[in-house]
Design a protein around this motif. Sequence first.
Motif, PDB file in Angstrom:
ATOM      1  N   GLU A  73      30.552  50.918  39.238  1.00 34.51           N
ATOM      2  CA  GLU A  73      29.912  49.634  38.975  1.00 34.51           C
ATOM      3  C   GLU A  73      28.473  49.613  39.482  1.00 34.51           C
ATOM      4  O   GLU A  73      28.029  50.483  40.234  1.00 34.51           O
ATOM      5  CB  GLU A  73      30.717  48.509  39.618  1.00 34.51           C
ATOM      6  N   ARG A 119      27.746  48.326  28.837  1.00 34.30           N
ATOM      7  CA  ARG A 119      29.181  48.212  28.621  1.00 34.30           C
ATOM      8  C   ARG A 119      29.511  47.993  27.145  1.00 34.30           C
ATOM      9  O   ARG A 119      29.645  46.869  26.696  1.00 34.30           O
ATOM     10  CB  ARG A 119      29.752  47.071  29.456  1.00 34.30           C
ATOM     11  N   ILE A 167      38.004  46.433  40.630  1.00 34.37           N
ATOM     12  CA  ILE A 167      37.535  45.495  39.609  1.00 34.37           C
ATOM     13  C   ILE A 167      38.364  44.211  39.618  1.00 34.37           C
ATOM     14  O   ILE A 167      38.290  43.409  38.688  1.00 34.37           O
ATOM     15  CB  ILE A 167      37.551  46.127  38.205  1.00 34.37           C
ATOM     16  N   ASP A 204      36.839  39.520  40.554  1.00 31.52           N
ATOM     17  CA  ASP A 204      37.553  39.878  39.335  1.00 31.52           C
ATOM     18  C   ASP A 204      36.558  40.125  38.204  1.00 31.52           C
ATOM     19  O   ASP A 204      35.658  39.324  37.975  1.00 31.52           O
ATOM     20  CB  ASP A 204      38.528  38.767  38.944  1.00 31.52           C
ATOM     21  N   ASP A 205      36.737  41.223  37.511  1.00 29.65           N
ATOM     22  CA  ASP A 205      35.829  41.633  36.451  1.00 29.65           C
ATOM     23  C   ASP A 205      36.365  41.142  35.111  1.00 29.65           C
ATOM     24  O   ASP A 205      37.358  41.655  34.580  1.00 29.65           O
ATOM     25  CB  ASP A 205      35.695  43.162  36.456  1.00 29.65           C
ATOM     26  N   TRP A 206      35.712  40.140  34.536  1.00 29.75           N
ATOM     27  CA  TRP A 206      36.158  39.541  33.281  1.00 29.75           C
ATOM     28  C   TRP A 206      36.070  40.523  32.111  1.00 29.75           C
ATOM     29  O   TRP A 206      36.875  40.470  31.180  1.00 29.75           O
ATOM     30  CB  TRP A 206      35.339  38.293  32.978  1.00 29.75           C
ATOM     31  N   TRP A 266      36.612  43.773  32.114  1.00 30.86           N
ATOM     32  CA  TRP A 266      37.785  44.646  32.120  1.00 30.86           C
ATOM     33  C   TRP A 266      39.055  43.874  31.779  1.00 30.86           C
ATOM     34  O   TRP A 266      39.939  44.395  31.085  1.00 30.86           O
ATOM     35  CB  TRP A 266      37.925  45.331  33.479  1.00 30.86           C
ATOM     36  N   GLU A 296      29.499  37.401  31.382  1.00 32.73           N
ATOM     37  CA  GLU A 296      30.910  37.619  31.672  1.00 32.73           C
ATOM     38  C   GLU A 296      31.780  37.029  30.567  1.00 32.73           C
ATOM     39  O   GLU A 296      32.788  37.620  30.157  1.00 32.73           O
ATOM     40  CB  GLU A 296      31.277  36.992  33.023  1.00 32.73           C
TER      41      GLU A 296
END
Length: 425
Positions: free
Chosen positions: A203, A209, A226, A271-273, A275, A300
Amino acid sequence: MESRDNNYYDVRAQDVKLEDITSSAHNAKILRMLRDDDLASTEEEEGALYIVDYTFDHGNTIFVKEGDDWGWLGYFIGRNKQIRNLHLFYLPKDGDQVDAFMEDIKHNKSIEYLDFQHKIEGDSIIDRLAPFIIHNTNLKQLRLFEVDLGFDCAHRLAVALIQRQHKSLTRLSLKYNNLSNVALEEIIGALSGYTQLVSLYVEENLSRRDQKYYDMLAHIIDLNCITSSKKNAKILGRLRDDAWHKKEYLYITDLYDDENGDKYFIVEEGDDWGWLGYFIGKNEQIRGVNLYCLPEEEDEMDAFMKGLCRNQSIERLDIRRCDIDISSLSPFIINSRNLRALELWNVDISLENASSLAMALSRRQHKNLTRFVLSRNNLSSEALAEITAALTGYSSLESFSVSGNVLIGRDGCVSLGAIIRVAAL
């Protein structure tokens, strides 16, 4: 710095006055422990050594200042058999000193974790680090933090990983390294034989991405890095590995639910939106998604919706109390083959959103909706008229609810006549 070979250090190692090659009595003590294989351990970390240029009270720490001899430090580290974790947070600007230090570090065979955190150009360190990466037989974790890795440096790192005979790495972390997609792809390609690798963290880089980015990393990225919790990481793992039970719905919310924890993704900071959306999009088993919150940041939101919209297995989508631009959901409505129930509650559907929703419904090839809920959305008569007009051809529709929309007047009620069955008004 004068030229020294291994013999120079070997013949002097036991007799050298350590106070003369360090800047303090404290550093001399650490060198003595390294030389005599008597490195102290802490409760938190066994066999750890920190090299820093600032005050840092954590176990065995070398506080580097003027007067510390990097050649001797590298020699004693290279010969030590107790070091497990080397945290290298500083290197001198003098290239000769760096060369002397790295030349001897490569001889170490006990280090399992190299944690390199120092803002530096990759050209200044990767070639010097390569022999250690190639020849250390015990290295299991490698972390490079703030090392500027252009494509050439990434290529040389990849070559070192390929040449490494012992493919024993379990964790690789590359954070703040200015990695491009091409550079990242080069490194990932070099990891093909690392069957024990369970965590890759990349990251905060320049990587764009796109779908290829996610596809490259999906099965090797550390899910704990993540997400904000082990529970969320476990949910991502089930989505990724198509281990989701078909009868279970996924709930995405920012409100904690203790009774249904195994299917509630509780969103918090970390939290990775992107992913989350990707794994939902790729999953072929999930049948229902309940969205009770969405990200506030536009990038995001875009990343999440792009992933979600690729899903082809979802039969029921329930969105509540979310500020959503319906146009971001349009690709899902248009292309999803299996969607049977669409529920939008408290999402405040403006005339613009209504137009986007109507456009998506009219363009949808599979007009197989059986349940459609638009409750408590501040729908106007005009907005409702656009939506109902788009439902022409939805012969399977059994339930259509617009309850709680107090702005709907007589004209709005008239437009409902085009619907086969109205479940609630």
